[in-house]
Design an enzyme around this catalytic site. Sequence first.
Site, short mmCIF file in Angstrom:
data_model
loop_
_atom_site.label_atom_id
_atom_site.label_comp_id
_atom_site.label_asym_id
_atom_site.label_seq_id
_atom_site.Cartn_x
_atom_site.Cartn_y
_atom_site.Cartn_z
N HIS A 132 -5.89 -5.67 4.48
CA HIS A 132 -5.88 -4.22 4.27
C HIS A 132 -7.23 -3.76 3.75
CE1 HIS A 132 -1.64 -5.53 3.25
NE2 HIS A 132 -1.41 -4.68 4.22
N GLN A 178 -1.10 -4.43 -4.40
CA GLN A 178 -1.22 -5.74 -3.75
C GLN A 178 -0.89 -6.86 -4.72
OE1 GLN A 178 -1.84 -6.44 -0.48
NE2 GLN A 178 -1.60 -4.23 -0.38
#
Lengths: 431, 431
Positions: free
Chosen positions: A329, A259
């Site tokens: 997420h 990420q």
Amino acid sequence: MPQRLHISEPDFEQRFRALLAAKREASVDVEATVREIVSDVRQRGDAALIELTARFDHLELTPETLRVPEAEIEAALEATPPKTRAALDLAHRRIESHHIRQMPKDDRYMDAIGAELGSRWTAVESVGLYVPGGAASYPSSVLMNAVPAKVAGVERIAMVVPAMRGALNPLVLAAARIAGVSEIYRVGGAQAVAALAYGTESIAPVAKIVGPGNAYVASAKRQVFGTVGIDMIAGPSEVLVIADADNDPDWLAADLLAQAEHDRAAQSILLTDSEDLAARVEAAVERQLQTLSRSETASASWAEFGAVIVVSDLLRDAPPLADRIAAEHLEIATDDPDALFARIRNAGAVFLGRHTPEVIGDYVGGSNHVLPTARSARFSSGLSVLDFVKRTSILKLSAEALRELGPSAIELARVEGLDAHGRSVAIRLNL
Amino acid sequence: MPQRLHISEPDFEQRFRALLAAKREASVDVEATVREIVSDVRQRGDAALIELTARFDHLELTPETLRVPEAEIEAALEATPPKTRAALDLAHRRIESHHIRQMPKDDRYMDAIGAELGSRWTAVESVGLYVPGGAASYPSSVLMNAVPAKVAGVERIAMVVPAMRGALNPLVLAAARIAGVSEIYRVGGAQAVAALAYGTESIAPVAKIVGPGNAYVASAKRQVFGTVGIDMIAGPSEVLVIADADNDPDWLAADLLAQAEHDRAAQSILLTDSEDLAARVEAAVERQLQTLSRSETASASWAEFGAVIVVSDLLRDAPPLADRIAAEHLEIATDDPDALFARIRNAGAVFLGRHTPEVIGDYVGGSNHVLPTARSARFSSGLSVLDFVKRTSILKLSAEALRELGPSAIELARVEGLDAHGRSVAIRLNL
């Protein structure tokens, strides 16, 4: 180093609130500039679009070269290395199969008094797909945006992608061809959004515009909303990893960095009940940062927005915190991830178990990678077929059903002071 | 008199375009004022809310009197005349039964390679419902907004309604009680929207705000969007009536006026293949206007935005025009209305046959009366249970499924230049 929060510390609530409230994106005020661009394209069409493309993208176009010719798209697909082509094809097949299941069903029925009701779904007639240029020109995003539209039955998908100094990512063209995009134009920025919304001599207007973009693109989408539909305005990416002690710290570190490498404003959070794991993951992140091509970005994101939260009891403490974070997420790396997931309400997408890194969802899982960011999973969902269809509600009354329902409608119209409403029913009942 | 357009006339396309482009609402720029109000309530909470309510609504409140007490709501319900109560109850039951059918189903499955995928729907945790004050304070709107939220499983519905000089419509309170609204606050305007979005000492924040309002309310909703979800911003109401010669002109005139009486900016359009019917409906409208309590509003709307379109062949000519109009409400008053409806893509709600006046849908049909206006039925739908739920997508891989999918994810991460993405998969496969 990211901040470390312990649920047992007295200032935990205060620090957790600050973490949630952290503003990760500097708001750039481009509204006035964008307003001029949009109005210029709306008024002067192709001429404005071509001039603005020359100015911002250093690319000289003519009405004839605005659109990428079929041969160029086909050539890009042909030139795709077999291994890449196979990966794109696999992603396409899996995204398609999954999204087909999302297609809503029409409903039509007659109720006890003989009134027919229903819902009919139809595809949006045409969609514009914005694809960023440069380094963020991702073939995977083309698939994620175009496939649900195609599955929904959208007949025309017009894609725009800026070609700085003429350069286009051939894999983006290849993905567009695989996904069934109808038309591709080499324009970008607010001017491309305006062209899709209002149309120009060369680009027919669309009914809805989707796809990610920079601040100019986001502002243009906001400004044309109403004239056309738009998708959500996506913010920087986020992951929340909930993990028990029984995890390989290197795996989790890799997930957090996947990420963080997106953007300095991305956010990676580890939530665990193990102090020891927390320390080992932090160490693994530092180690892995050494050998990452995007280590500067990842390291800035991790240091500024990363966080490690240590709780006492995962099953009890993690769900309420996860719901407040409402992550884009959510990875749950525990033995029984479903037990935790059942207690969590807010997340864009969940990745269950130790063998489900979020990255699979970015590419080949089949689910969509366009997901709600910035805590908006509290009230919104990821991109799906539903974003490319709309519902017409249906009512059909017999004379008898109208006689049954009419008097109540007349009464409500009366108390709301709407005479003509009452009359529209009464006149049919000779009342 | 409204304008009359004939499809056979040479300037038809030009005049039809002008009809579609007509701006019916003067845009009032209240953004800066609203920004101050929102920021004041966000910073000072109850104190600001109470001061602003005194200033705009001429009502002195305290933190104790902000909320309408249970006893007052219950008393309003008790005082509702039986006939009105029965009508509200019927509407409530029918809206509830219809909306229950809209509840989306969770989906979870394992595909051929052993990957588990799915979609899970959960209710938005809390919803704020804006109800206008004064003449537009409609009990039917309370039902239409609150019932889908309740059906979706929203646990907390906080309603705000301005009480100018203390006055509240008791039927609005009664409808709220029937619909299961949890809390009611006597505040309105941009300050009420800000209170719902950010919370105050007395009002807990919500995750999504729905409901109609004036320009200040609409601007406030736009400004708090992102912090909370919002529903569509509704414009003035519209109806398109498609009718063959075999209709009672008085019935159709009543339907056209039922829209026109809402608002001077409302729009009523008749589309027919009969010159004779067109003339008789126009005459009937003039006649009925004489005896309408809201004749000034209805007459202004009909004169300025009303239109009568005459075509040669209904089945051939009406659908493409109806799709371009994309009306909020579409009535089809012909013998075989389904044949026409099957050819029309864009409409918020359709009312089929001569015995289905649109007004039934406003109150007791069961379908929702909150519908897309201003041509937005091209890309959006009416309010439904879907507006109060959100979807989490699910992915769960076994070690074997990850081995199957991993290499393709690694390849796509490589071509997109995202190292850490690739590593997050490779590290689990010992690659």
